[in-house]
Design a protein around this motif. Structure first.
Motif, mmCIF file in Angstrom:
data_model
loop_
_atom_site.group_PDB
_atom_site.id
_atom_site.type_symbol
_atom_site.label_atom_id
_atom_site.label_comp_id
_atom_site.label_asym_id
_atom_site.label_seq_id
_atom_site.Cartn_x
_atom_site.Cartn_y
_atom_site.Cartn_z
ATOM 1 N N VAL A 144 0.843 -1.198 0.000
ATOM 2 C CA VAL A 144 0.000 0.000 0.000
ATOM 3 C C VAL A 144 0.879 1.248 0.000
ATOM 4 N N ILE A 145 0.598 2.133 -0.935
ATOM 5 C CA ILE A 145 1.293 3.417 -1.002
ATOM 6 C C ILE A 145 0.511 4.419 -0.153
ATOM 7 N N ARG A 146 1.198 5.056 0.760
ATOM 8 C CA ARG A 146 0.549 6.000 1.671
ATOM 9 C C ARG A 146 -0.088 7.158 0.893
ATOM 10 N N ASN A 147 -1.214 7.640 1.432
ATOM 11 C CA ASN A 147 -1.858 8.806 0.825
ATOM 12 C C ASN A 147 -2.016 9.904 1.868
ATOM 13 N N ILE A 148 -2.696 10.961 1.513
ATOM 14 C CA ILE A 148 -2.754 12.162 2.348
ATOM 15 C C ILE A 148 -3.450 11.907 3.686
ATOM 16 N N ARG A 149 -4.281 10.887 3.752
ATOM 17 C CA ARG A 149 -5.020 10.611 4.990
ATOM 18 C C ARG A 149 -4.082 10.266 6.147
ATOM 19 N N PRO A 179 8.244 -0.863 -3.096
ATOM 20 C CA PRO A 179 7.514 0.354 -3.460
ATOM 21 C C PRO A 179 8.443 1.396 -4.060
ATOM 22 N N PRO A 180 7.928 2.278 -4.905
ATOM 23 C CA PRO A 180 8.784 3.310 -5.500
ATOM 24 C C PRO A 180 9.383 4.197 -4.417
ATOM 25 N N PRO A 181 10.702 4.245 -4.272
ATOM 26 C CA PRO A 181 11.323 4.910 -3.122
ATOM 27 C C PRO A 181 11.091 6.414 -3.066
ATOM 28 N N SER A 182 10.932 7.052 -4.223
ATOM 29 C CA SER A 182 10.796 8.514 -4.221
ATOM 30 C C SER A 182 9.346 8.981 -4.310
ATOM 31 N N TYR A 183 8.395 8.028 -4.264
ATOM 32 C CA TYR A 183 6.984 8.400 -4.405
ATOM 33 C C TYR A 183 6.554 9.268 -3.226
ATOM 34 N N ASP A 184 5.946 10.394 -3.526
ATOM 35 C CA ASP A 184 5.505 11.358 -2.512
ATOM 36 C C ASP A 184 4.107 11.817 -2.886
ATOM 37 N N THR A 237 -4.063 11.248 -3.368
ATOM 38 C CA THR A 237 -4.218 9.798 -3.464
ATOM 39 C C THR A 237 -3.930 9.268 -4.862
ATOM 40 N N HIS A 238 -4.556 9.845 -5.875
ATOM 41 C CA HIS A 238 -4.504 9.270 -7.217
ATOM 42 C C HIS A 238 -3.323 9.828 -8.006
#
Length: 215
Positions: A128-133, A170-175, A184-185
């Protein structure tokens, strides 16, 4: 995050572009669905892909997670004769439907159903990739972290040489501040980073394709 909305490319498209140049053999994307989510109808009714030439078959759903896909995956694998499953699920489960333990149970059910339909299926799963929540809801953030731990254990437990289960780094630089359009999207950069995560895992672990390069 996988089905995409009207007018988008989706990370599926970015991965398809990559494989068109990096994979040496014939391949196709399969699945019983083709549509995008249409914000105007709040339903999967759009065919307005950013590139209309994209082979758009998939099994993604807006607001659907492991709990929704586990009952569907067997028939989808069987009817579409899938060889490799690329799975990015869990955020919606933890946000609305199930806790970390229940979600992990649904992962096991999903894998069992897929293997029953096609015993040599290969499955690559993205945590799971973290989102703003996660910024506003510490309990949710803890559930995401806990589920990802359980997912890693589940992947290790269920991995089988005849039907590999691969945990995709998971993609290491994903923000989510910069790689999504709403927290989220994924936007264009997010699509590329998710596609790259799958592409690099497929190449390094199963020798499918090659290093990811943005088209």
């Amino acid at each position: 995050m996988t089905i995409g909305s009207a007018g988008e490319h989706t990370w599926r498209y970015r991965l398809w572009q990559h494989l068109c140049t990096a994979y040496g053999g014939p391949f196709t994307l399969v699945g019983p669905r083709e549509t995008l989510h249409d914000p105007s109808t709040d339903a999967p009714t759009s065919y307005a892909y950013a590139d209309p030439e994209f082979p758009r078959a998939h099994l993604a759903g807006w607001g659907e997670g492991w709990c929704h896909m586990a009952p569907l995956i067997g028939d989808a694998v069987r009817s579409c004769r899938a060889d490799v499953l690329l799975v990015s699920l869990g955020l919606i489960d933890l946000g609305f439907y199930t806790n970390a333990e229940q979600t992990a149970d649904n992962v096991r059910a999903f894998v069992a159903e897929a293997r029953a339909a096609r015993p040599r299926i290969r499955t690559a799963v993205l945590p799971v990739i973290r989102n703003i929540r996660v910024e506003a809801d510490p309990t949710f953030a803890d559930q995401v972290a806990h589920f990802n731990e359980l997912l890693a254990k589940t992947a290790a437990d269920l991995d089988d040489p005849t039907s590999p289960l691969l945990l995709v780094p998971p993609p290491p630089s994903y923000d989510f501040h910069t790689d999504t359009y709403d927290g989220t999207h994924p936007n264009e950069t997010g699509e590329h980073k998710i596609a790259a995560a799958f592409a690099e895992a497929l190449w390094r672990e199963w020798d499918l394709g090659g290093p990811y390069e943005e088209a």
